[in-house]
Scaffold this motif. Structure first.
Motif, PDB file in Angstrom:
ATOM      1  N   PRO A  86       0.791  -1.225   0.000  1.00 57.37           N
ATOM      2  CA  PRO A  86       0.000   0.000   0.000  1.00 57.37           C
ATOM      3  C   PRO A  86       0.823   1.275   0.000  1.00 57.37           C
ATOM      4  O   PRO A  86       0.287   2.343  -0.270  1.00 57.37           O
ATOM      5  CB  PRO A  86      -0.824  -0.114   1.298  1.00 57.37           C
ATOM      6  N   ARG A 139      -2.491   4.217   6.077  1.00 59.24           N
ATOM      7  CA  ARG A 139      -1.699   4.651   4.935  1.00 59.24           C
ATOM      8  C   ARG A 139      -0.393   5.300   5.386  1.00 59.24           C
ATOM      9  O   ARG A 139       0.679   5.037   4.828  1.00 59.24           O
ATOM     10  CB  ARG A 139      -2.507   5.643   4.090  1.00 59.24           C
ATOM     11  N   ALA A 187      -5.932   2.845   1.448  1.00 59.00           N
ATOM     12  CA  ALA A 187      -5.741   1.938   2.576  1.00 59.00           C
ATOM     13  C   ALA A 187      -7.003   1.992   3.414  1.00 59.00           C
ATOM     14  O   ALA A 187      -7.933   2.746   3.140  1.00 59.00           O
ATOM     15  CB  ALA A 187      -4.509   2.330   3.378  1.00 59.00           C
ATOM     16  N   GLN A 205      -6.551   6.628   7.027  1.00 58.25           N
ATOM     17  CA  GLN A 205      -5.410   7.520   6.863  1.00 58.25           C
ATOM     18  C   GLN A 205      -4.242   7.089   7.740  1.00 58.25           C
ATOM     19  O   GLN A 205      -3.081   7.146   7.326  1.00 58.25           O
ATOM     20  CB  GLN A 205      -5.839   8.955   7.208  1.00 58.25           C
TER      21      GLN A 205
END
Length: 546
Positions: A81, A95, A89, A92
């Motif tokens: 990712p 990610r 993802a 947040q």
């Protein structure tokens, strides 16, 4: 820990047919069922693996380093990712934590830096399992993303929000002891990286010392019991970060406290493998910085311990001898590797290894210079080491040339490994030869960030110091170029301090540097004036554009 079921127990009933005549005295072999797609660690230990990705639960709960799954790419299973900015993802936070994993764990080609190191499987393992580590990783990801376009200075709110959340989770883990010592120490180390990205070095040092205290207490609780692989791996990384901080502190005022964990001396065969040699260099630097810090406290208060303090003299001699020995060993290793890596089969990772060896040589050479000058407060003492300064620049150029072979990545890797930036900066500060100083400044401008060192900021500070020192200097003979000996002792700057960068009225980054000179100059007041108090120094503030 909950027992794992075993659904394949060996049968103990008599077998039919021809097998029934087999001797009954033959020992039956207990077979442990293993998954065909289990992790490397469980396969090696011949135990059942639960195959949880990216790292198995059995290894995590036992405090072992999970070896991952050799039939799958580490980057594809754990880091996919983060391979593109803005990849989707679950959240947040997820990610940003993946982004942190990519920047901290992979090289510019997307390969693991060192799978058995802190920023390899340990980071992936704990950031996937422990809340405070995941939150710290997200804070780093947010700070890194902001730094890509300099937003960390202009608009730090987003990164600050994740940082505060990580601090709260770390504090909660410390209070209720829901997280292990290895997780708390790693979270503190990651937050130190966040502060370094934000260019708040003193806060970073505080987080680093917090990680040291957490780990020290963990070892005290063990009281001779064997520690986990993860604890030992984190301790090794703390030593390396301490070397990075020590290298940075050599050229800064005041000195910072260094790690107190004892590091064993290297054996005789450490130069057989590059990684062993680099670790030996780290240990040697660590011991040398500890001596330099203790000796530097006497720099302006003890006029002649060189003649009157045999214990300090012996410590100085031993430290110099050890550094020279490791430096010679690295030189022989570099020559051998250069021959091997010049073949058609050499890889980019080979170049990275050789580049790091040359970088270690620059660190050791600059440390030898400081060791040889630590007993004298006079800056002119550095003029005796011009050949060593030239060696630093030469080895730094070799390291930079090898690293240029590496294909650039969309993500610039954040490194906490000592490199060539601090030694080049030391050349600018302490070598008063104008030509070599200018060359080191040009090279430093081309370097990225190495831990707390920002190449562009340090090059600007060094160039300004050189200008201040040479502004009142006059060549020995009319028309001759300026030489190091033309800069008088009273013109030489002894130290400086610098806060984090700020934005001026035009929106450009600047730093406010405070340079320091002894007052009165040492040639007049040494042995009579008190240089241990602020009144014993002259301070001059300079605003420098970055």
């Amino acid at each position: 820990m909950e027992a794992l079921p075993n659904n394949h127990q060996p049968s103990t009933s008599p077998r039919s047919g021809s097998d029934s005549s087999a001797p009954t005295s033959k020992r039956s072999r207990v077979v442990v069922s293993q998954s065909k797609r289990g992790c490397v660690t469980c396969k090696t230990r011949r135990v059942k693996c639960d195959e949880q990705k990216p790292l198995c639960r059995r290894c995590v709960q036992a405090g072992r380093l999970c070896g991952g799954y050799n039939h799958e790419s580490m980057s594809s299973s754990a880091l996919q990712p983060a391979l593109r900015t803005g990849a989707l993802a679950d959240s947040q936070t997820e990610r940003l934590s993946y982004l942190a994993a990519h920047v901290l764990s992979l090289d510019n080609n997307g390969h693991p830096l060192r799978e058995d190191g802190v920023w390899g499987r340990v980071f992936l393992q704990l950031s996937n399992q422990v809340q405070c580590v995941k939150a710290a990783a997200a804070a780093f990801g947010a700070a890194y993303e902001s730094s890509l376009n300099n937003a960390i200075v202009k608009s730090p709110c987003s990164a600050w929000r994740y940082y505060c959340s990580a601090l709260a989770k770390l504090q909660s883990g410390l209070n209720d002891e829901t997280a292990g010592s290895e997780s708390l120490a790693l979270a503190s180390m990651i937050l130190a990286c966040v502060e370094i990205l934000s260019q708040h070095e003193q806060n970073a040092f505080a987080h680093f010392l917090g990680a040291v205290q957490i780990l020290t207490k963990a070892y005290q609780r063990l009281q001779g019991a064997p520690s986990s692989d993860i604890l030992n791996t984190i301790k090794d990384e703390l030593v390396k970060i301490d070397v990075l901080i020590g290298s940075y502190a050599l050229s800064r005022t005041p000195q910072v406290a260094l790690l107190e964990l004892q590091v064993p001396a290297a054996g005789d065969d450490v130069f057989s493998e590059p990684e062993l040699a680099i670790n030996a260099a780290m240990r040697c630097l660590h011991r040398s910085y500890q001596f330099i810090e203790s000796a530097d406290k006497l720099r302006y208060t003890y006029p002649s311990w060189k003649e009157d303090n045999p214990i300090m003299c012996e410590g100085q001699s031993d430290a110099v001898t050890q550094c020279r020995s490791v430096l010679d060993g690295l030189a022989a290793l570099a020559t051998r590797l250069q021959t091997q890596f010049s073949s058609a089969t050499s890889t980019l990772r080979d170049s990275e290894t050789l580049a790091e060896i040359y970088a270690m040589r620059t660190q050791l050479t600059s440390t030898i210079i400081f060791l040889l000058c630590v007993h004298s407060p006079f800056e002119t003492g550095y003029d005796e080491h011009l050949d060593r300064f030239r060696s630093i620049v030469s080895d730094a150029a070799a390291s930079a040339r090898l690293r240029r072979r590496t294909k650039p990545s969309a993500f610039k890797r954040f490194s906490m490994r000592p490199g060539i930036a601090n030694p080049l900066f030391i050349v600018i500060l302490k070598c008063r030869d104008p030509a070599l100083r200018a060359l080191a400044t040009t090279m430093l401008k081309e370097q990225g960030r190495e831990g707390p060192t920002d190449g562009q900021i340090m090059a600007a500070i060094g160039a300004r110091q050189a200008a201040l020192e040479t502004s009142a200097s006059v060549p020995f003979s009319p028309g001759a170029p300026l030489a190091a000996c033309d800069i008088l002792e009273e013109q030489r700057i002894h130290g400086f301090s610098v806060p984090p960068p700020r934005l001026n009225g035009e929106g450009c980054r600047v730093v406010d540097v405070v340079f320091m000179w002894p007052n009165p100059p040492l040639v007049q007041g040494f042995g009579h004036a008190d240089y241990s108090c602020p009144d014993g120094w002259i301070y001059q503030s300079e605003t420098i554009d970055i």
